[in-house]
Enzyme design. Structure first.
Site, PDB file in Angstrom:
ATOM      1  N   LYS A  89       0.817  -1.213   0.000  1.00  0.00           N
ATOM      2  CA  LYS A  89       0.000   0.000   0.000  1.00  0.00           C
ATOM      3  C   LYS A  89       0.849   1.261   0.000  1.00  0.00           C
ATOM      4  O   LYS A  89       0.380   2.328  -0.378  1.00  0.00           O
ATOM      5  CB  LYS A  89      -0.977  -0.037   1.156  1.00  0.00           C
ATOM      6  CG  LYS A  89      -1.947  -1.212   0.996  1.00  0.00           C
ATOM      7  CD  LYS A  89      -3.186  -1.101   1.816  1.00  0.00           C
ATOM      8  CE  LYS A  89      -4.217  -2.152   1.427  1.00  0.00           C
ATOM      9  NZ  LYS A  89      -3.810  -3.528   1.793  1.00  0.00           N
TER      10      LYS A  89
HETATM   11  C1  LIG Z   1      -4.504  -4.614   1.352  1.00  0.00           C
HETATM   12  C2  LIG Z   1      -3.730  -5.887   1.270  1.00  0.00           C
HETATM   13  C3  LIG Z   1      -4.131  -6.915   0.412  1.00  0.00           C
HETATM   14  C4  LIG Z   1      -5.377  -6.839  -0.433  1.00  0.00           C
HETATM   15  O1  LIG Z   1      -5.266  -5.853  -1.433  1.00  0.00           O
HETATM   16  P1  LIG Z   1      -6.581  -5.323  -2.171  1.00  0.00           P
HETATM   17  O2  LIG Z   1      -6.115  -4.240  -3.075  1.00  0.00           O
HETATM   18  O3  LIG Z   1      -7.484  -4.831  -1.092  1.00  0.00           O
HETATM   19  O4  LIG Z   1      -7.165  -6.490  -2.901  1.00  0.00           O
HETATM   20  C5  LIG Z   1      -3.322  -8.038   0.338  1.00  0.00           C
HETATM   21  N1  LIG Z   1      -2.210  -8.160   1.094  1.00  0.00           N
HETATM   22  C6  LIG Z   1      -1.806  -7.204   1.933  1.00  0.00           C
HETATM   23  C7  LIG Z   1      -0.582  -7.394   2.756  1.00  0.00           C
HETATM   24  C8  LIG Z   1      -2.546  -6.017   2.059  1.00  0.00           C
HETATM   25  O5  LIG Z   1      -2.144  -5.048   2.882  1.00  0.00           O
END
Ligand SMILES: *Cc1c(COP(=O)(O)O)cnc(C)c1O
Length: 462
Positions: free
Chosen positions: A112
């Site tokens: 993220k």
């Molecule tokens: C947010 C997240 C996901 C899922 O991603 P999306 O874009 O919501 O599908 C998977 N793995 C980790 C470590 C995350 O922080």
């Protein structure tokens, strides 16, 4: 480039407006009116370029003249300067034709950061220009919140409130949200699960008086600018494996569908992606929907991959919009069914359109843990539980087309699950080794919209 709502009932906005707005006023999500394409030569020319340069070339057609080229390049450079790896998104090989894309070298150790660090820069540049002050409220299953706080801490024209489900995030995630000392950072531990946090956030956006009163802005994965930032690493990884002269497949650990949807955008832009494989944990609404057409929400069962513990997958609406031939009224009616009946059935035509791009599977808790164990033995790679879900799904789909599996978090962000599987407790990278010693600051809040709104108004006027 204009941005339109997936529910067809909100006015079209510029990139900058869509970024600052988040959720559309008709409850929909913003998508570009048309998807720009890059030619075979454009993509071929990306070979050997820096992550930042590819980021500029991929994102430029979507932002139009929001920022001058030199300024946009500067914002991109600042966004990724704090990453702990020169390649930003490096790859390692796990097995013949199977590659792991490491997206966890940012400041909060999860993918993220790719979007949030950039959004922090873009918001700041835009607010400096307009002189506005905004209130960011985000809901998180752990990683979005820490990434948002890291991106916005200390900014003078932003207050950032993060709602996370009390007791349901890992200790590292919690500490990353509760230890920043800047007064514009507000960590809120809510009684409920992630879907409750997400619902409270949506309700705040749909309360226009509150929304306008506090100048609410959203940075959840529904924000188009976040999806856009994630398109970039599909290009850098595919090009380094021989695209555009070769097809590449991706397996993506999925919750809110933002990350895998970015892969779909890359494909629509012209990147030769064969399969986009959606990998879910036991909270498998996406796998059920894609395999049966039945999008019925259940209850969230906490798992060892908590960032995917959801039953309402917000960004899936963007994929549905295209699958329904961009018919906003059709999407709006399905979303009304979801709200009133807890689910809907995807039409035959739409499910077929989705299956043209997406494949899916789910992985049990036991298999996730066993995959962490076996991958360490087979390749020496230590996986976080989310990445392990995807690696397991990818393993049954290896073949002539190179498979890239996205590693979405550093194993040290989920040390308990990794230690249970391997007997080894992964250490935090040295740049954040004192995380466990810093004092925490958090406010416990009830799952009550009015109480939350009152608290936010008091804090920003304090
Ligand atoms: C947010 C997240 C996901 C899922 O991603 P999306 O874009 O919501 O599908 C998977 N793995 C980790 C470590 C995350 O922080």
């Amino acid at each position: 480039m204009k941005y339109i709502s997936t529910r067809g009932g909100a006015e079209a906005l510029s990139f900058e407006q869509a970024m600052m707005t988040g959720l559309a006023r008709d409850g929909g999500l913003y998508v570009p009116e048309t998807i720009p394409t890059l030619s075979h030569e454009d993509i071929k020319a990306m070979a050997g370029l820096s992550y930042e340069e590819v980021a500029f070339r991929v994102m430029k057609p979507f932002i139009g003249d929001t920022f001058a080229d030199a300024e946009f390049k500067d914002l991109i450079a600042k966004a990724y300067a704090g990453f702990g790896h020169a390649a930003r998104a490096p790859m390692v090989q796990l097995a013949p034709n199977h590659f792991l894309l490491e997206l966890f070298h940012g400041p909060t150790l999860a993918f993220k950061d790719f979007a949030m660090q950039l959004i922090g820069q873009l918001f700041q540049a835009s607010l400096t220009r307009s002189g506005d002050r905004i209130t960011i409220v985000g809901a998180t299953s752990g990683d979005t919140g820490s990434a948002a706080i890291e991106a916005f801490r200390g900014l003078s024209n932003v207050d950032v409130f993060i709602l996370y489900p009390h007791g349901r995030v890992s200790e590292v995630q919690r500490r990353q949200m509760t230890t920043p000392s800047e007064s514009n950072v507000h960590a809120l531990a809510m009684d409920g699960d992630f879907d409750d946090c997400q619902a409270a956030l949506k309700d705040m956006f749909n309360d226009f008086e509150f929304r306008d009163g506090v100048r609410l802005a959203g940075v959840n994965s529904i924000n188009w600018a976040r999806v856009l930032a994630q398109v970039v690493y599909y290009f850098t990884s595919a090009v380094s494996l021989g695209a555009p002269d070769r097809q590449i497949s991706f397996t993506v650990p999925t919750g809110n569908f933002g990350d895998v949807f970015a892969g779909y955008i890359a494909k629509r832009m012209g990147l030769p992606i064969d399969r986009l494989v959606v990998a879910t944990n036991q909270n498998d609404i996406l796998h059920r929907s894609l395999s049966t057409g039945d999008y019925t929400t259940g209850t969230v069962t906490p798992s060892i991959s908590p960032s995917m513990d959801i039953q309402v997958s917000s960004n899936f609406e963007r994929a549905l919009f295209d699958a329904y031939g961009r018919d906003g009224a059709a999407v709006a009616s399905q979303m009304d069914d979801l709200k009133s009946n807890g689910g809907f059935t995807i039409s035959q035509g739409a499910i077929q359109a989705l299956r043209d791009h997406f494949d899916s599977d789910r992985v049990s808790e036991e298999t996730t843990s066993a995959t962490i164990t076996s991958e360490l033995a087979n390749s020496g790679e230590l996986l976080c539980p989310h990445s392990a879900v995807a690696v397991n799904v990818a393993q049954s789909r290896l073949g002539a087309t190179p498979m890239v599996t996205l590693a979405t978090a550093h194993p040290a962000k989920f040390p308990d699950a990794v230690e249970d599987a391997t007997g080894t407790r992964p250490p935090l990278p040295s740049r954040m080794a004192d995380l466990y010693d810093r004092p925490e600051r958090v406010t416990r809040v009830p799952n009550d919209l009015k109480a939350l709104q009152t608290l936010i108004k008091e804090r920003i006027n304090a």
